[in-house]
Design an enzyme around this catalytic site. Structure first.
Site, PDB file in Angstrom:
ATOM      1  N   ASP A 144       0.835  -1.210   0.000  1.00  0.00           N
ATOM      2  CA  ASP A 144       0.000   0.000   0.000  1.00  0.00           C
ATOM      3  C   ASP A 144       0.866   1.254   0.000  1.00  0.00           C
ATOM      4  OD1 ASP A 144       0.790  -0.612   2.664  1.00  0.00           O
ATOM      5  OD2 ASP A 144      -0.811   0.649   3.470  1.00  0.00           O
ATOM      6  N   ASP A 175       8.635   4.078  -1.496  1.00  0.00           N
ATOM      7  CA  ASP A 175       7.920   3.680  -0.267  1.00  0.00           C
ATOM      8  C   ASP A 175       6.640   2.948  -0.667  1.00  0.00           C
ATOM      9  OD1 ASP A 175       6.907   3.415   2.274  1.00  0.00           O
ATOM     10  OD2 ASP A 175       6.354   5.518   2.499  1.00  0.00           O
ATOM     11  N   GLU A 209       0.301  -1.280   5.676  1.00  0.00           N
ATOM     12  CA  GLU A 209       1.378  -0.742   6.526  1.00  0.00           C
ATOM     13  C   GLU A 209       1.185   0.739   6.802  1.00  0.00           C
ATOM     14  OE1 GLU A 209       5.053   1.289   7.612  1.00  0.00           O
ATOM     15  OE2 GLU A 209       3.886   1.592   5.802  1.00  0.00           O
ATOM     16  N   GLU A 210       0.708   1.478   5.792  1.00  0.00           N
ATOM     17  CA  GLU A 210       0.619   2.935   5.946  1.00  0.00           C
ATOM     18  C   GLU A 210      -0.464   3.351   6.936  1.00  0.00           C
ATOM     19  OE1 GLU A 210       2.760   4.896   5.099  1.00  0.00           O
ATOM     20  OE2 GLU A 210       3.780   4.218   3.300  1.00  0.00           O
TER      21      GLU A 210
HETATM   22  C1  LIG Z   1      21.804  11.155  10.157  1.00  0.00           C
HETATM   23  C2  LIG Z   1      21.129  12.284   9.495  1.00  0.00           C
HETATM   24  C3  LIG Z   1      20.539  11.918   8.180  1.00  0.00           C
HETATM   25  C4  LIG Z   1      19.287  12.650   7.878  1.00  0.00           C
HETATM   26  C5  LIG Z   1      18.638  12.167   6.648  1.00  0.00           C
HETATM   27  C6  LIG Z   1      17.344  11.518   6.868  1.00  0.00           C
HETATM   28  C7  LIG Z   1      17.030  10.562   5.782  1.00  0.00           C
HETATM   29  C8  LIG Z   1      15.750   9.906   6.006  1.00  0.00           C
HETATM   30  C9  LIG Z   1      15.695   8.599   5.351  1.00  0.00           C
HETATM   31  C10 LIG Z   1      14.613   7.894   5.285  1.00  0.00           C
HETATM   32  C11 LIG Z   1      13.280   8.366   5.739  1.00  0.00           C
HETATM   33  C12 LIG Z   1      12.712   7.451   6.757  1.00  0.00           C
HETATM   34  C13 LIG Z   1      11.486   6.786   6.298  1.00  0.00           C
HETATM   35  C14 LIG Z   1      11.274   5.554   7.084  1.00  0.00           C
HETATM   36  C15 LIG Z   1      10.268   4.625   6.515  1.00  0.00           C
HETATM   37  C16 LIG Z   1       8.912   5.065   6.858  1.00  0.00           C
HETATM   38  C17 LIG Z   1       7.864   4.104   6.464  1.00  0.00           C
HETATM   39  C18 LIG Z   1       6.546   4.753   6.683  1.00  0.00           C
HETATM   40  O1  LIG Z   1       6.165   5.670   6.002  1.00  0.00           O
HETATM   41  N1  LIG Z   1       5.800   4.310   7.705  1.00  0.00           N
HETATM   42  C19 LIG Z   1       4.594   4.899   8.125  1.00  0.00           C
HETATM   43  C20 LIG Z   1       4.814   5.901   9.186  1.00  0.00           C
HETATM   44  O2  LIG Z   1       5.885   6.004   9.769  1.00  0.00           O
HETATM   45  O3  LIG Z   1       3.852   6.645   9.477  1.00  0.00           O
HETATM   46 ZN    ZN Z   2       6.737   2.469   3.883  1.00  0.00          ZN
HETATM   47 ZN    ZN Z   3       5.202   5.404   4.106  1.00  0.00          ZN
END
Ligand SMILES: CCCCCCCC/C=C\CCCCCCCC(=O)NCC(=O)O
Ligand code: ZN
Ligand code: ZN
Length: 522
Positions: A144, A175, A209-210
């Site tokens: 999703d 994602d 998941e979302e």
């Molecule tokens: C050490 C400093 C670096 C800063 C850079 C940040 C880079 C960020 C990288 C990834 C983003 C994180 C996303 C994680 C996955 C999220 C999955 C998701 O959307 N889940 C639902 C939710 O959390 O609501």
């Molecule tokens: Zn995700």
């Molecule tokens: Zn996400």
């Protein structure tokens, strides 16, 4: 000189001597404690000492290059949007099921693969290994995606999978359909090339998941628990390869998520008697709530940088910074308060400094001339590893500081346990080796996943859970997550297929090579 001024001079002398002594002691202490990590903490287990199990070459020919890209673009074109736990696009989810079967005919027909649909739209695959003594592992991804509207400023329609300058644009490209399709495409090619695993593995593809994973991931976990499954490790979405994203770092860094932040979604509401807008009270329900929300934004949660596993991230990366940053990163015990102040200036780095507070929904009012009886706001907080859900709730209450504002916890959990990442950590070392074989220029370090993933439901099945895919992020790319112009390069998608192709084969080793004595058998 009078007796009084002589006394004063002696006092002054004693003060100066004491202060100098204090400085000398402090100097000795600092000199004895500070360090500069000039050694390469990334070296770890020697790649040359690994048992070779990746016997099937991961070459991709032109036909396959076109095929894997076409499959991926088909996946992006299906709008598998989750909006709330009860608002899923079930038509799209059903269509996605059809796409998987069409795109990966060998996976769905091989006698080596068992498949079942879980909770109507999620998928569980089991590929048994030939050596039953080896504990299986599990790869996760989710089908999703979050909603996307072209009018928000997309350069291409979000479900078009349009190619612009070598990038495929669309919701889900990073994602997390790159992993859904990447994992199954890798398995398809492995099976076609005659692969049969020594270590068994599961693949779990969640469909919600979302919006929590309460249907998909939780039911997959139930199925596995009934079978009595225990896992050597789990690998899910999460962190990425950051290239030019961490200021001052030489070269790209692959951050493997060893934990993820906790969550609190809190509903704030204010109730007032409705009435005619010509006779408003001094404070409306909207005004009272707006004040509370403003106080939350103006009073961020405390800085905790360095008090959680993010400290390990910088210590692992320290040798890739130039002086003076190398010195700073090597001595987080001393400099983390200072670093925290610098990192809090940017939203993506602030996420590593503290529990973040985001006001994500604000609803009130039905007509221009009616005083609204109800105003409500949703606050979404991501909890730093050094804090608990309970502590965060108490802080929100005291910051809001207004009894007229009702507070309800909608959803919440503590930060996730920290998985192992030392030299005996099977999952971490396999992922690291696979990354370094494919991207030798990268520095691998443990990291904290700032968002939440389906893997949080798997804590009873695996002690070690990792959140990573080799999706390359360059400056500005983090904002594409749940934002506009989400995209991945064609080259990077192909790299993901190759990564999973090699990872699956690398997991077939019995033991990790040991730098010292006996290996770590799983
Ligand atoms: C050490 C400093 C670096 C800063 C850079 C940040 C880079 C960020 C990288 C990834 C983003 C994180 C996303 C994680 C996955 C999220 C999955 C998701 O959307 N889940 C639902 C939710 O959390 O609501
Ligand atoms: Zn995700
Ligand atoms: Zn996400």
């Amino acid at each position: 000189m009078t007796e009084r001024s002589a006394k004063l001079n002696i006092l002054k002398f004693v003060k100066i001597v004491s202060f100098s002594l204090l400085l000398v002691i402090l100097g000795f202490f600092v000199a004895a404690t500070v360090r500069t990590l000039t050694f390469d903490v990334n070296a770890g287990l020697q790649l040359a000492h690994w048992e070779k199990t990746n016997n099937i070459a991961s070459d991709i020919n032109q036909h396959q290059r076109e095929e894997l890209l076409a499959n991926f673009r088909d996946a992006i074109r299906i709008p598998t949007v989750s909006t709330t736990e009860t608002q899923l696009n079930t038509t799209a989810l059903r269509e996605f099921d059809g796409l998987l079967r069409k795109a990966f005919p060998t996976v769905f027909s091989s006698h080596l693969v068992q498949h079942e649909v879980v909770a109507n739209y999620s998928h569980l695959f089991w590929v048994p290994g030939s050596d039953l003594a080896l504990v299986p592992y599990m790869l996760l991804a989710h089908i999703d995606v979050v909603p996307a509207e072209e009018r928000d400023g997309w350069e291409a329609p979000p479900f078009s999978a349009k190619e612009i300058n070598g990038f495929i644009y669309g919701r889900g490209t990073i994602d997390n359909k790159q992993s859904v399709m990447g994992i199954l495409q890798a398995l398809e090619y492995l099976l076609i090339r005659g692969y049969s695993p020594r270590r068994g593995f599961f693949i779990g593809l969640g469909h919600d998941e979302e919006v929590s994973g309460f249907q998909g991931a939780m039911n997959i976990v139930r199925v596995l628990k009934k079978k009595g499954v225990q896992l050597a490790f789990v690998l899910d979405e999460g962190l990425a390869v950051l290239d030019g994203v961490i200021s001052g770092l030489e070269g790209p860094a692959a951050l493997i998520g060893i934990s993820e932040k906790g969550l609190a979604t809190v509903k704030l509401s204010v109730s007032k008697a409705p009435g005619h807008s010509s006779m408003p009270p001094r404070e409306s329900s909207i005004g009272i709530l707006a004040g509370a929300v403003k106080r939350l934004e103006e009073n961020p949660m405390p800085r905790l940088f360095g008090e959680g596993p993010e400290r390990g991230t910088f210590e692992h990366l320290a040798h890739k910074f130039r002086l003076p940053l190398k010195f700073v990163m090597s001595n987080m015990w001393l400099f983390s308060p200072l670093l925290g102040r610098v990192m809090e200036r940017r939203p993506d780095t602030n996420a590593f400094v503290r529990t973040t507070t985001a006001i994500t929904m604000f609803n009130s009012g039905v007509k221009v001339n009616i005083l609204p009886s109800q105003a409500e706001a949703y606050v979404n907080l991501r909890i730093h590893s050094a804090q608990s859900l309970q502590e965060v709730l108490e802080l929100i209450q005291s910051t809001v500081g207004d009894e007229r504002v009702k507070m309800e916890l909608v959803d919440g959990f503590d930060p996730l346990p920290v998985s192992s990442y030392d030299e005996t950590s099977f999952g971490f070392q396999i992922i690291k080796k696979t990354v370094l074989d494919q991207f030798p220029q990268v520095t691998v370090a443990p990291g904290i996943c700032i968002g939440n993933t389906d893997s949080r439901h798997y804590t009873d099945l695996a002690k070690d859970i990792y959140r990573f895919a080799p999706t390359w992020f360059r400056p500005g790319d983090a904002q594409r997550f749940h934002g506009i112009n989400e995209r991945i390069s064609k080259k990077n998608y192909e790299e993901l297929v190759v990564f999973y192709f090699n990872l699956i084969q690398n997991c077939d080793i019995k033991d990790l090579p040991s730098p010292h004595s006996a290996g770590h058998e799983l």
